[in-house]
Design an enzyme around this catalytic site. Structure first.
Site, short mmCIF file in Angstrom:
data_model
loop_
_atom_site.label_atom_id
_atom_site.label_comp_id
_atom_site.label_asym_id
_atom_site.label_seq_id
_atom_site.Cartn_x
_atom_site.Cartn_y
_atom_site.Cartn_z
N ASP A 483 0.94 -1.27 -0.10
CA ASP A 483 0.05 0.29 -0.10
C ASP A 483 0.67 1.85 0.06
O ASP A 483 -0.18 2.34 -0.43
CB ASP A 483 -0.90 0.11 1.65
CG ASP A 483 -1.66 -0.28 1.37
OD1 ASP A 483 -1.98 -0.53 -0.03
OD2 ASP A 483 -2.74 -1.07 2.20
N CYS A 484 1.53 1.31 0.42
CA CYS A 484 2.96 2.31 0.74
C CYS A 484 3.51 2.65 -0.61
O CYS A 484 4.84 3.50 -0.72
CB CYS A 484 3.68 1.83 2.13
SG CYS A 484 2.60 1.75 2.80
#
Ligand code: GLC
Ligand code: GLC
Length: 811
Positions: A483-484
């Site tokens: 997600d990052c």
């Protein structure tokens, strides 16, 4: 250092001191009504949705850390204390908390009075039982007061925590006998209410928080319990609570039990009122009648135990390693159930208001859950697929109550669609239910636009192949599994969410990880198409997969390991050529590409895994990347926002460790796979609880990496894909028993450290008893099925009801 011990015969973890390094919690509830409860009685409960239907209030990130719960206060001759230690923190001469499967029992003793509180949600009910047993272990008669206490949340937990100007005026209750009813907003659009009941005559009650606690006091020194007298307050606005006051006398040796019931009731709109302004309590009373005696409660607890014994019997191991046994037989599947139920919504690290169910997360949670209750996995698959868009992309999250996609987060996570294929294939392999593929499932929950689940899978598959970048690798979109890694985000402005900000919209940033997923999961889609008689479609899919495999080796290989991605400008991410201060290797494509079989025949796989060992392995697990990013990179996004060693920036992100374990078994290195397994499996690190800090019976999402200040310290326990993937790794790949399309695969690859074991696996109605001699960890096996040697590692599925005996020699 330990703070308790496992009691495997009861399937419990026993905490023997209230002063654990962090609140150690458990989950109550099975399908619709859930609670979180800490070893100190902290926590809260909700109906289905932790954000929209929260029954009791909890104060996250508070001081002290675990604030709010279902508390019981005892006042004996002016000495007031709480058997859960918190919130009064009076010294106890005995403390014990037993976290079991779906229940928690906390016992405290003081001045010869033993008080035990049992918390659980009976199967199929929308209520929590709190059973309090008081025993006089002294020699003189005792006279004491017992006060219950819960604080109501005004249903919508987000609104409850922010909208005080309204909420301080809306609170309403009714009190009738020993039952307190919470009916805030029932007068308008809500058709539901909560109640708190006790099966005894009360001496008094309270429903107004300020009166019960005192404006300038806290849970640790509340007015009413300390004074020993209920005030019989009826809340009007402010903060409604529920407290019963009971007078109790106990002869020496005498024991008394009280059953408290915290319930949730929905009424049909036409039957809301008994008379104007008075709730129709029929349904509440029916529920109360089911739990008004200790016998009823004990029977319900017995049923819950049986239920769990049944579920766990679907995969069971007997081996000489008790830690392995307790992970595989009890705690790992238990955590899989909890992650299946909660997704990432409510834990002590997830507030229950931030996130609903994740498309990616829930599909992966299925993998560790599907053998427990396949029917529920089926339902979940349909729910998830219903939030998919017609072009194959997907809402990243949805709310469990409404089952609608969450617009705030939207879509654009380009790994999402593939996880659906993986979830469906796991379900079909477990059950043989190909019928699910014919289910008509809407796109974006629109009943006017639907197609078969099979068609959904096709669109998932095509979404990847229709969205390739300059190197022919899949476009990453907002992010993939990580997600990052936000390669189109380019955020320079504080408060912009990394996941949903896209300041650049180019079609350049590519993910080698999604490519690995495509090669791993694509063939599952091809198999499904083949089963549906679509030979051409299967062929087409396999040729796309083969093309992608080639592309990965051509553009995704860095010489010693797999690249992670190409950024917006086409620059390599996770390459030996990356400048100092940037990461040169990231874990995800190493595990995933090898799981997919990429480079196994040609040597890249082994090299990649050796690089993982050399550059990413630590004593506490494998870190996500190395070196960590030292500075914020606008072109990389959130990954570079974390200080080195935490979370996605070189933390030990436990979710992806099992990919490496599985990858090691793919190249026949079972011993190394098991070494990795033991580094993060909670039962194996119980002895370093003071370093690890989170619960020693469940996985945490993240353990601080070697570059962090607190290397080895875990955070985000419970709700993590780590649970499902570790169960898949250990049960299906290291111990090596997994349902395949045409039979049960038996292919242990764990090495001689677990020299002999027996697995009982129930699948599609048959029972397989598999006795394994594990001589080496290469993944080569010789099988005898019911005494007859067979070729290969696939045991054909047996008729439902039959038992199959398998002898396996794994070398
Ligand atoms: C969190 C998310 C998960 C994501 C992971 C890595 O655990 O729930 O979806 O894959 O972080 O960023
Ligand atoms: C943060 C976390 C990541 C999580 C995401 C969910 O970025 O680092 O683990 O998946 O939030 O929105």
């Amino acid at each position: 250092m330990r703070f308790g011990h496992f009691d495997d015969s009861h399937k419990e973890y026993v905490i023997t001191t209230p002063k654990t390094p962090y609140p150690w919690i458990n989950y109550l509830g099975n399908e619709n009504f859930f609670g979180l409860v800490s070893h100190q009685g902290g926590g809260y409960c909700f109906y289905r949705d932790a954000r929209l239907r929260r029954l009791t209030r909890y104060r996250y990130n508070n001081v002290p850390t675990d604030s709010g719960g279902r508390y019981f206060y005892i006042n004996e001759g002016g000495d007031t204390w709480t058997p859960t230690f918190m919130p009064m923190k009076k010294e106890l001469d005995f403390f014990e908390c037993r976290h079991g499967l779906g229940y928690t029992k906390v016992t405290g003793r003081r001045n010869g009075l033993r008080a035990e509180v049992l918390y659980f949600v009976p199967l199929g009910e929308t209520a929590e039982v709190h059973q309090v047993t008081l025993k006089n272990e002294g020699t003189a008669a005792k006279k004491l007061k017992l006060f219950s206490f819960i604080e109501f949340c005004l249903w919508n937990a987000h609104d409850d925590a922010t909208n005080f100007q309204r909420n301080f005026s809306t609170g309403e209750v009714e009190v009738e006998g020993s039952t307190i009813y919470h009916k805030t907003e029932y007068r308008e659009r809500r058709d539901h209410f909560a109640f708190y009941h006790v099966n005894a005559t009360v001496a008094g009650f309270d429903t107004d928080r300020e009166s019960f606690i005192g404006l300038y006091n806290g849970f640790g020194d509340p007015d009413v319990p300390c004074a020993g007298e209920s005030k019989n307050t009826v809340a009007s606005g402010w903060s409604p609570v529920a407290s019963h006051g009971l007078d109790v006398t106990l002869a020496p040796g005498e024991e008394k039990t009280f059953v408290f019931l915290l319930g949730y009731v929905e009424n049909p709109r036409a039957e809301k009122w008994e008379k104007p302004g008075v709730i129709n309590k029929q349904r509440a009373k029916a529920l109360i009648a089911k739990f008004s005696s200790t016998e009823q409660v004990n029977a319900a607890l017995g049923k819950l135990r049986e239920h769990w014994n049944g579920l766990l019997s679907n995969y069971a191991i007997e081996s000489g390693d008790e830690k392995l046994n307790r992970m595989v037989n009890i705690w790992n599947p238990y955590q899989c159930m909890v992650t299946f139920n909660m997704s990432r919504s409510a834990s002590y690290f997830e507030s229950g208001i931030g996130r609903g169910m994740g498309f990616r997360d829930s599909n992966q949670d299925l993998l560790g859950f599907v053998h427990l209750v396949p029917e529920r996995a089926r339902e979940r698959i349909i729910d998830i697929a219903s939030t998919q868009f017609a072009d194959g992309s997907a809402y990243h999250q949805y709310q469990p109550l409404t089952k609608r996609g969450n617009n705030d987060v939207g879509s654009g996570f380009n790994d999402d669609p593939l996880w659906l294929i993986l979830g469906v294939s796991a379900y079909i392999k477990e059950t043989g239910d190909y019928g699910i593929l014919d289910e008509q499932v809407p796109f974006d929950n629109d009943p006017n636009n639907q197609a078969s689940l099979l068609e959904h899978l096709k669109r998932s598959f095509d979404h990847v192949s229709h969205n390739l970048g300059p190197h022919g690798l899949p476009l990453i979109g907002r992010a993939d599994w990580n997600d990052c890694l936000n390669l189109n985000c380019f955020s320079e402005t504080p408060d912009e969410p990394f996941q949903t900000t896209g300041n650049r919209t180019g079609r350049t940033a590519e993910s080698v990880f999604i490519a690995g997923m495509f090669v791993h999961i694509g063939p599952e889609y091809a198999k499904i198409a083949e089963y549906k008689g679509q030979a051409d479609e299967a062929k087409r899919a396999l040729s796309e997969v083969a093309k992608m495999e080639k592309t990965v080796l051509e553009h995704g290989w860095d010489g010693e390991w797999f690249l992670r991605a190409y950024d917006f400008f086409g620059k390599k991410i996770g390459s030996k050529d990356c400048p100092e201060g940037d990461s040169q290797i990231l874990i995800e494509p190493q595990g995933y590409c090898v799981m997919a079989g990429i480079g196994v025949a040609t040597g890249e796989a082994k090299k990649a895994l050796d690089s993982v060992k050399e550059r990413l392995d630590t004593r506490y697990g494998i870190v996500l990347n190395n070196p960590p990013y030292r500075d914020y990179h606008v072109e990389l996004g959130e990954i570079s926002s974390y200080p080195p060693g935490y979370k996605e920036n070189a933390g030990i992100f436990c979710h992806n460790n099992p990919w490496v374990m599985i990858a090691e078994t793919v190249i026949g290195r079972g011993e190394r796979a098991f070494e990795y397994y033991k580094k993060i499996a909670p039962a194996y690190i119980e002895d370093i609880s003071e370093i690890h800090r989170t619960e020693p019976y469940v996985y945490s999402q993240m353990i601080a990496g070697k570059d962090a200040v607190h290397h080895g310290e875990a955070k985000n326990s419970w709700l993590t894909g780590t649970a499902a993937w570790n169960f898949v790794a250990i049960s299906q790949h290291l111990l090596g028993v997994r349902p395949e399309w045409d039979g049960l695969c038996v292919k242990p690859c764990i090495g001689s450290e677990v020299p002999e074991f027996t697995i009982t696996r129930k699948c599609r109605g048959a029972t397989y008893r598999i006795h394994v001699k594990s001589l080496g960890g290469t993944g080569k096996v010789k099988l005898k099925v019911d005494g007859k040697a067979i070729e290969g590692d696939l045991v054909p599925y047996a008729k439902a009801g039959s038992t199959v005996n398998i002898e396996c020699e794994a070398s």
